[in-house]
Design a protein around this motif. Structure first.
Motif, mmCIF file in Angstrom:
data_model
loop_
_atom_site.group_PDB
_atom_site.id
_atom_site.type_symbol
_atom_site.label_atom_id
_atom_site.label_comp_id
_atom_site.label_asym_id
_atom_site.label_seq_id
_atom_site.Cartn_x
_atom_site.Cartn_y
_atom_site.Cartn_z
ATOM 1 N N ALA A 86 40.553 20.443 17.651
ATOM 2 C CA ALA A 86 41.873 20.388 16.677
ATOM 3 C C ALA A 86 42.143 21.750 16.387
ATOM 4 C CB ALA A 86 41.182 19.625 15.427
ATOM 5 N N THR A 87 43.640 21.820 16.367
ATOM 6 C CA THR A 87 44.238 22.912 15.647
ATOM 7 C C THR A 87 45.055 22.304 14.438
ATOM 8 O OG1 THR A 87 46.261 22.349 17.090
ATOM 9 C CG2 THR A 87 44.490 24.032 17.826
ATOM 10 N N PRO A 88 45.912 23.023 13.712
ATOM 11 C CA PRO A 88 46.600 22.676 12.519
ATOM 12 C C PRO A 88 47.700 21.869 12.928
ATOM 13 C CG PRO A 88 46.118 25.020 12.370
ATOM 14 C CD PRO A 88 45.458 24.684 13.673
ATOM 15 N N GLY A 89 48.048 21.621 14.050
ATOM 16 C CA GLY A 89 48.945 20.798 14.701
ATOM 17 C C GLY A 89 48.577 19.701 15.756
ATOM 18 N N THR A 90 47.379 19.767 16.416
ATOM 19 C CA THR A 90 47.158 18.725 17.193
ATOM 20 C C THR A 90 45.471 18.272 17.093
ATOM 21 O OG1 THR A 90 46.212 20.333 18.845
ATOM 22 C CG2 THR A 90 48.716 19.733 19.059
ATOM 23 N N ALA A 91 45.325 17.113 17.482
ATOM 24 C CA ALA A 91 43.865 16.750 17.845
ATOM 25 C C ALA A 91 43.707 16.157 19.070
ATOM 26 C CB ALA A 91 43.582 15.543 16.543
ATOM 27 N N VAL A 92 42.659 16.831 19.947
ATOM 28 C CA VAL A 92 42.547 16.549 21.279
ATOM 29 C C VAL A 92 41.408 15.773 21.683
ATOM 30 C CG1 VAL A 92 42.820 17.301 23.531
ATOM 31 C CG2 VAL A 92 44.272 18.270 21.841
ATOM 32 N N LEU A 93 41.194 14.984 22.389
ATOM 33 C CA LEU A 93 39.665 14.340 22.889
ATOM 34 C C LEU A 93 40.038 14.546 24.590
ATOM 35 C CD1 LEU A 93 37.213 12.866 22.253
ATOM 36 C CD2 LEU A 93 38.480 10.655 22.551
ATOM 37 N N THR A 94 39.094 14.930 25.190
ATOM 38 C CA THR A 94 38.954 15.055 26.480
ATOM 39 C C THR A 94 37.737 14.667 27.186
ATOM 40 O OG1 THR A 94 38.386 17.533 26.482
ATOM 41 C CG2 THR A 94 40.908 16.817 26.499
ATOM 42 N N ILE A 95 37.507 14.640 28.310
ATOM 43 C CA ILE A 95 36.094 14.507 29.052
ATOM 44 C C ILE A 95 35.985 15.676 29.592
ATOM 45 C CG2 ILE A 95 34.986 13.341 30.860
ATOM 46 C CD1 ILE A 95 36.184 10.531 29.653
ATOM 47 N N GLY A 96 35.188 16.332 29.672
ATOM 48 C CA GLY A 96 34.971 17.818 30.283
ATOM 49 C C GLY A 96 33.664 17.868 31.387
ATOM 50 N N GLY A 97 33.689 18.879 31.852
ATOM 51 C CA GLY A 97 32.696 19.024 32.785
ATOM 52 C C GLY A 97 32.974 18.344 34.302
#
Length: 154
Positions: A86-97
């Motif tokens: 998360a940043t002040p402008g975005t919320a991100v959900l990813t699948i990593g690795g």
């Protein structure tokens, strides 16, 4: 669903702009946390964001005796694979690795090798199983989270 999200983004952007940077970031962290929990629960239930079930696996020709088969994507729903940021402008959900490749193939319904470690492994077209996405309840919950932060002040 994207229409609802774009309307929400257009409506909430000026309201969030009035908050301080740490408050906006806190709101986005809470949204990302909610989305990770929601998507992990939906993956465990084997459901697409629209409510339909995942297309089941094809039956195996030869299964090892005594082997225990897990549900699809059982490990993908763990926090170590579902990455939130998360940043002040975005919320991100990813699948990593390395699991990101598996997730991408299933998310879009692409072709891939059955076993990427073996060079002569057959290539199969996988059915589309949406792992990450928004439901109507998610949009409502995100709206509630953002309204909580806006009404709490800046």
């Amino acid at each position: 669903m994207s229409d609802e999200l774009s309307r929400l983004a257009d409506w909430v952007a000026p309201l969030l702009a009035g908050l301080s940077v740490p408050r906006r970031r806190a709101a986005m962290v809470q949204v990302a946390t909610y989305m990770r929990r929601s998507n992990a629960q939906r993956i465990a239930e084997q459901r697409n964001p629209d409510g339909s079930g995942y297309e089941p696996r094809k039956p195996r020709l030869r299964a090892k005796k005594g082997s225990i088969r897990r549900t699809m994507f059982e490990k993908l729903r763990q926090a170590k694979h579902l990455k939130k940021s998360a940043t002040p402008g975005t919320a991100v959900l990813t699948i990593g690795g390395r699991s990101a490749r598996i997730a991408l193939v299933h998310q879009r319904g692409l072709r891939d090798k059955v076993d990427w470690r073996r060079p002569r492994s057959p290539v199969v077209k996988y059915p589309q199983r949406e792992l990450l996405g928004f439901t109507g309840a998610d949009v409502d919950a995100i709206t509630d989270i953002l309204l909580q932060h806006i009404t709490a002040g800046g």
